[in-house]
Scaffold this active site. Structure first.
Site, mmCIF file in Angstrom:
data_model
loop_
_atom_site.group_PDB
_atom_site.id
_atom_site.type_symbol
_atom_site.label_atom_id
_atom_site.label_comp_id
_atom_site.label_asym_id
_atom_site.label_seq_id
_atom_site.Cartn_x
_atom_site.Cartn_y
_atom_site.Cartn_z
ATOM 1 N N LYS A 12 0.868 -1.192 0.000
ATOM 2 C CA LYS A 12 0.000 0.000 0.000
ATOM 3 C C LYS A 12 0.890 1.222 0.000
ATOM 4 C CE LYS A 12 -4.513 0.719 0.286
ATOM 5 N NZ LYS A 12 -5.585 -0.237 -0.025
ATOM 6 N N THR B 71 -15.317 -2.868 -7.097
ATOM 7 C CA THR B 71 -15.373 -3.079 -5.646
ATOM 8 C C THR B 71 -16.819 -3.231 -5.191
ATOM 9 O OG1 THR B 71 -13.369 -1.766 -5.454
ATOM 10 C CG2 THR B 71 -14.578 -2.177 -3.423
ATOM 11 N N ASN C 165 -16.177 6.777 -4.963
ATOM 12 C CA ASN C 165 -16.303 5.802 -6.053
ATOM 13 C C ASN C 165 -16.962 4.515 -5.569
ATOM 14 O OD1 ASN C 165 -15.854 4.296 -8.471
ATOM 15 N ND2 ASN C 165 -14.014 3.472 -7.536
HETATM 16 N N1 GLU Z 1 -7.303 0.206 -2.992
HETATM 17 C C1 GLU Z 1 -8.066 -0.964 -3.293
HETATM 18 C C2 GLU Z 1 -8.134 -1.890 -2.101
HETATM 19 O O1 GLU Z 1 -7.980 -1.469 -0.977
HETATM 20 C C3 GLU Z 1 -7.623 -1.657 -4.591
HETATM 21 C C4 GLU Z 1 -6.229 -2.149 -4.635
HETATM 22 C C5 GLU Z 1 -5.782 -2.621 -6.014
HETATM 23 O O2 GLU Z 1 -6.567 -2.613 -6.935
HETATM 24 O O3 GLU Z 1 -4.619 -2.994 -6.114
HETATM 25 O O4 GLU Z 1 -8.409 -3.058 -2.219
#
Ligand code: GLU
Length: 416
Positions: free
Chosen positions: A106, A190, A220
């Site tokens: 991250k 998501t 989003n």
């Molecule tokens: N930020 C998103 C998460 O927390 C997506 C991460 C990604 O697509 O690599 O799952």
């Protein structure tokens, strides 16, 4: 008074709980107590007024047992290293839950993006890539969007990385715009993944065919989830953004709400023009009677102080880390199932993985192809986790942790 919550401490408390439920190798569990690497950089950005400002940036590469580090980049004034570490840890488990060959990472920048002009934002984003280009790459570490980072920002980053590294695959960043190598379906992935999970578990957790849904967060993820649930016959009774929320027990007209938010930038005065709706605070939204409560914004919103007041029949975590371990315990006793983040919001990273694969193969899949691949992945993961939780007589979160940890441990042992 409750102490402020440190998301990384919460994440490690969850790991401790899971470790007690199964006979994992101690050294394996210990290897997950710190990331492989946590990188902090100072990004110097030329501002429009001619001056220079320095921003703090991060990339945490937590674990790559299952594949290259994967996970988004967050822009927020409160983003700091403990948050990024927690999010990177959860990404490790999330990828394992859905069985994609990726590890966990991250990134972030401590910044209020609303205070920057578009060109300052672009220079900041390119600066993040410049500072970290050595550790990124399609087989090393693959960032993506998170809170306040958009497809456009991913396009700037992918372009900067291509310039610096000469890599032309575009596969180092996912969540790009369609015209710049992005995938169909990534924006709604998501919310859609969360919907597939809910549909798979709905009967098992005793929810009716048509549910009343309250959603905290109208970015989003939250706004797409609202549309998807309504399209499938459910009723969204409440939504909120960072400033305020609106409630209509008869169901909101989400297209109207989206339009209003687009035009005014906030939900604040929506009820004035639509008197059938009532203004509510973010805290009130969490405590509304409903079938499904969807936190879709930040971590630590359901804690020891308000868990007892939750009236929802189930919680679907589209945000990362919205329920603290203390709240988990209270909700488990109250028989309110929490469908955990590492399952509920894993549709995003799954479609990111599809984008990566398309970029490397030079292909572009249709929306139908994407959804046909996403659905069985989410359904299988949901059933596996439900069964695991039942076998071990534990919560869905612990079921998900055990499934993920077993997969990572198995891979580690087989590669020694
Ligand atoms: N930020 C998103 C998460 O927390 C997506 C991460 C990604 O697509 O690599 O799952």
């Amino acid at each position: 008074m409750h102490p402020p919550h440190n998301p990384f401490e919460n994440a490690m408390a969850q790991l401790d709980l899971a470790a007690k439920l199964r006979n994992f190798d101690d050294s394996f569990i210990d290897s997950l107590r710190e990331p492989n690497r946590d990188i902090r950089v100072s990004i110097k950005v030329k501002m429009d007024n001619g001056g220079t400002e320095i921003f703090e940036g991060y990339r945490v590469e937590y674990n790559n047992s299952l594949g290259p580090y994967k996970g988004g980049i967050r822009y927020h004034p409160k983003t700091e290293i403990n948050e990024v570490k927690a999010l990177a840890f959860w990404m490790t488990l999330k990828c394992a839950v859905v069985g994609i060959p990726m590890g966990g990472g991250k990134g972030g920048i401590t910044v209020e993006p609303k205070n920057l002009s578009k060109s300052e934002l672009e220079r900041l984003s390119r600066g993040w890539v410049e500072s970290l280009s050595d550790v990124l790459g399609p087989y090393k570490d693959i960032p993506a969007p998170d809170i306040n980072t958009t497809p456009e920002i991913m396009a700037w980053m992918a372009d900067e990385f291509a310039k610096i590294s000469g890599d032309k695959t575009l596969a180092t960043f996912t969540g790009k715009p369609m015209a710049k190598g992005g995938s169909e379906g990534r924006n709604e992935a998501t919310g859609l993944g969360g919907f597939y999970v809910l549909e798979t578990l709905r009967k098992e957790i005793g929810l009716p065919e048509k549910c009343e849904v309250a959603i905290q967060g109208f970015g989003n993820v939250g706004s797409n989830a609202a549309k998807i649930f309504i399209d499938h016959g459910h009723k969204v009774t409440a939504v909120s953004d960072s400033q305020s929320g609106i409630y209509n027990p008869n169901g909101l007209d989400i297209k109207k709400v989206l339009e209003f938010k687009k035009n005014t930038g906030t939900l604040l005065n929506f009820s004035k023009e639509n008197p059938e709706c009532k203004n509510i605070t973010n805290e009130e939204l969490l405590e509304l009677p409903c079938d499904i409560l969807i936190p879709a914004a930040f971590e630590n919103v359901i804690t020891g102080s308000n868990a007892d007041k939750i009236q929802a029949r189930a919680i679907l975590e589209l945000a990362n880390g919205p329920v603290t371990p203390e709240a988990d315990e209270i909700l488990f006793k109250k028989n309110i199932p929490v469908i955990p983040d590492i399952l509920a919001n894993a549709g995003g990273v799954t479609v990111s993985y599809f984008e990566w694969e398309q970029n490397l193969k030079g292909e572009h899949w249709t929306p139908e192809q994407i959804f046909e691949k996403l659905r069985p992945i989410m359904e299988t993961a949901s059933s596996e986790i439900f069964n695991k939780a039942k076998d071990v007589n534990t919560s869905l979160r612990m079921g998900a942790f055990i499934v993920a940890l077993e997969r990572i441990q198995r891979k580690k042992l087989s590669s020694i």
